[in-house]
Design a protein around this motif. Structure first.
Motif, PDB file in Angstrom:
ATOM      1  N   VAL A  12      27.165  41.955  30.929  1.00 19.41           N
ATOM      2  CA  VAL A  12      25.779  41.737  30.772  1.00 19.41           C
ATOM      3  C   VAL A  12      24.732  42.869  29.932  1.00 19.41           C
ATOM      4  O   VAL A  12      25.123  44.866  30.101  1.00 19.41           O
ATOM      5  N   GLN A  13      23.545  43.025  29.593  1.00 16.13           N
ATOM      6  CA  GLN A  13      22.722  43.988  28.777  1.00 16.13           C
ATOM      7  C   GLN A  13      22.256  45.064  29.841  1.00 16.13           C
ATOM      8  O   GLN A  13      21.464  43.774  30.567  1.00 16.13           O
ATOM      9  N   PRO A  14      21.788  45.321  29.413  1.00 16.46           N
ATOM     10  CA  PRO A  14      20.745  46.405  30.188  1.00 16.46           C
ATOM     11  C   PRO A  14      19.605  45.439  30.278  1.00 16.46           C
ATOM     12  O   PRO A  14      18.581  45.453  29.500  1.00 16.46           O
ATOM     13  N   GLY A  15      18.591  45.270  31.185  1.00 16.06           N
ATOM     14  CA  GLY A  15      17.569  44.923  31.797  1.00 16.06           C
ATOM     15  C   GLY A  15      17.866  43.405  32.092  1.00 16.06           C
ATOM     16  O   GLY A  15      17.191  43.046  33.139  1.00 16.06           O
ATOM     17  N   GLY A  16      19.138  42.779  31.848  1.00 20.03           N
ATOM     18  CA  GLY A  16      19.713  41.603  32.493  1.00 20.03           C
ATOM     19  C   GLY A  16      19.744  41.519  33.899  1.00 20.03           C
ATOM     20  O   GLY A  16      19.481  42.178  34.373  1.00 20.03           O
ATOM     21  N   SER A  17      20.516  40.246  34.527  1.00 18.37           N
ATOM     22  CA  SER A  17      20.261  39.961  35.771  1.00 18.37           C
ATOM     23  C   SER A  17      22.184  39.295  36.159  1.00 18.37           C
ATOM     24  O   SER A  17      22.466  38.768  35.071  1.00 18.37           O
ATOM     25  N   LEU A  18      22.570  39.468  36.940  1.00 18.97           N
ATOM     26  CA  LEU A  18      23.479  38.637  37.317  1.00 18.97           C
ATOM     27  C   LEU A  18      23.586  38.672  38.879  1.00 18.97           C
ATOM     28  O   LEU A  18      22.314  39.106  39.689  1.00 18.97           O
ATOM     29  N   ARG A  19      24.055  37.373  39.502  1.00 18.72           N
ATOM     30  CA  ARG A  19      24.656  36.779  40.736  1.00 18.72           C
ATOM     31  C   ARG A  19      25.541  36.892  40.974  1.00 18.72           C
ATOM     32  O   ARG A  19      26.527  36.096  40.583  1.00 18.72           O
ATOM     33  N   LEU A  20      25.703  37.940  42.332  1.00 15.70           N
ATOM     34  CA  LEU A  20      27.336  37.672  42.520  1.00 15.70           C
ATOM     35  C   LEU A  20      27.535  36.927  43.708  1.00 15.70           C
ATOM     36  O   LEU A  20      26.412  36.739  44.164  1.00 15.70           O
ATOM     37  N   SER A  21      28.241  36.117  44.279  1.00 12.61           N
ATOM     38  CA  SER A  21      28.682  35.545  45.040  1.00 12.61           C
ATOM     39  C   SER A  21      30.069  36.528  46.121  1.00 12.61           C
ATOM     40  O   SER A  21      30.787  36.761  44.785  1.00 12.61           O
ATOM     41  N   CYS A  22      30.073  35.946  47.669  1.00 12.66           N
ATOM     42  CA  CYS A  22      31.392  36.254  48.326  1.00 12.66           C
ATOM     43  C   CYS A  22      31.576  35.280  48.502  1.00 12.66           C
ATOM     44  O   CYS A  22      30.574  34.893  49.906  1.00 12.66           O
ATOM     45  N   ALA A  23      32.703  34.855  48.686  1.00 15.74           N
ATOM     46  CA  ALA A  23      33.039  33.148  49.676  1.00 15.74           C
ATOM     47  C   ALA A  23      33.558  33.333  50.462  1.00 15.74           C
ATOM     48  O   ALA A  23      35.060  34.298  50.676  1.00 15.74           O
ATOM     49  N   ALA A  24      34.012  33.179  51.839  1.00 15.28           N
ATOM     50  CA  ALA A  24      34.987  33.404  52.845  1.00 15.28           C
ATOM     51  C   ALA A  24      35.173  32.330  53.241  1.00 15.28           C
ATOM     52  O   ALA A  24      34.432  31.057  52.995  1.00 15.28           O
ATOM     53  N   SER A  25      36.588  32.538  53.501  1.00 14.53           N
ATOM     54  CA  SER A  25      37.017  31.457  54.410  1.00 14.53           C
ATOM     55  C   SER A  25      37.672  32.052  55.475  1.00 14.53           C
ATOM     56  O   SER A  25      38.095  33.220  55.054  1.00 14.53           O
ATOM     57  N   GLY A  26      38.720  31.473  56.442  1.00  9.71           N
ATOM     58  CA  GLY A  26      39.179  31.590  57.356  1.00  9.71           C
ATOM     59  C   GLY A  26      38.920  31.707  58.470  1.00  9.71           C
ATOM     60  O   GLY A  26      39.255  32.145  59.637  1.00  9.71           O
ATOM     61  N   MET A  83      21.106  40.984  41.520  1.00  9.98           N
ATOM     62  CA  MET A  83      21.536  41.567  40.598  1.00  9.98           C
ATOM     63  C   MET A  83      20.056  42.087  39.854  1.00  9.98           C
ATOM     64  O   MET A  83      20.421  40.996  38.338  1.00  9.98           O
ATOM     65  N   SER A  84      18.937  41.957  39.639  1.00 11.70           N
ATOM     66  CA  SER A  84      17.844  42.486  37.851  1.00 11.70           C
ATOM     67  C   SER A  84      17.339  43.195  37.837  1.00 11.70           C
ATOM     68  O   SER A  84      17.676  44.816  38.026  1.00 11.70           O
ATOM     69  N   THR A  85      16.870  43.796  36.620  1.00  9.65           N
ATOM     70  CA  THR A  85      16.537  45.073  35.571  1.00  9.65           C
ATOM     71  C   THR A  85      17.997  45.916  35.293  1.00  9.65           C
ATOM     72  O   THR A  85      17.971  46.660  36.489  1.00  9.65           O
ATOM     73  N   LEU A  86      19.150  45.267  35.557  1.00  5.52           N
ATOM     74  CA  LEU A  86      20.609  46.203  35.771  1.00  5.52           C
ATOM     75  C   LEU A  86      19.728  46.952  34.621  1.00  5.52           C
ATOM     76  O   LEU A  86      19.929  46.872  33.876  1.00  5.52           O
ATOM     77  N   ASP A  87      20.923  48.369  35.272  1.00  9.19           N
ATOM     78  CA  ASP A  87      21.338  49.501  34.086  1.00  9.19           C
ATOM     79  C   ASP A  87      22.664  50.160  33.866  1.00  9.19           C
ATOM     80  O   ASP A  87      23.386  49.453  35.063  1.00  9.19           O
TER      81      ASP A  87
END
Length: 126
Positions: A12-26, A83-87
């Protein structure tokens, strides 16, 4: 045995955003406090954020407070890190972790979570 799988990383470019997911099982995630950690190249692992079992308590490292938001959807057995305003300094492998002990996210992000995912790479670069 609880298993965790992270997803959502990428470039992602600086200033961009991402959303991480954490999927659980078991097991059902609503019995666990959840945390996100990260490890940048050549650096030690650092705590980013945590959320209590109910979602009522959250903690953030000073470096991400106001830019990152942790959340959880117990019905989907999944936790998230928006995550927003990534650096470029945010470039790291991001790991989610879980622990049944409520104290792991009571006053701060405790370091010794029991269950860990394998991580997802986040690269912030132009």
């Amino acid at each position: 045995q609880l298993q965790l799988v992270e997803s959502g990383g990428g470039l992602v470019q600086p200033g961009g955003s991402l959303r991480l997911s954490c999927a659980a099982s078991g097991d059902t995630l609503d019995s666990y406090a959840i945390a996100w950690f990260r490890q940048a190249p050549g650096k030690g692992r650092e705590a980013v954020s945590c959320i209590s079992r109910s979602g009522g308590i959250t903690h953030y490292d000073d470096s991400v407070r106001g830019r990152f938001t942790i959340s959880r959807d117990n019905a989907k057995n999944t936790a998230y890190l928006q995550m927003s305003t990534l650096d470029p300094e945010d470039t790291a492998v991001y790991y989610c972790a879980a622990d049944r002990e409520p104290a792991m996210c009571l006053f701060a992000v405790a370091p010794d979570y029991r269950f860990w995912g394998l991580g997802t790479q986040v690269t912030v670069s132009s």
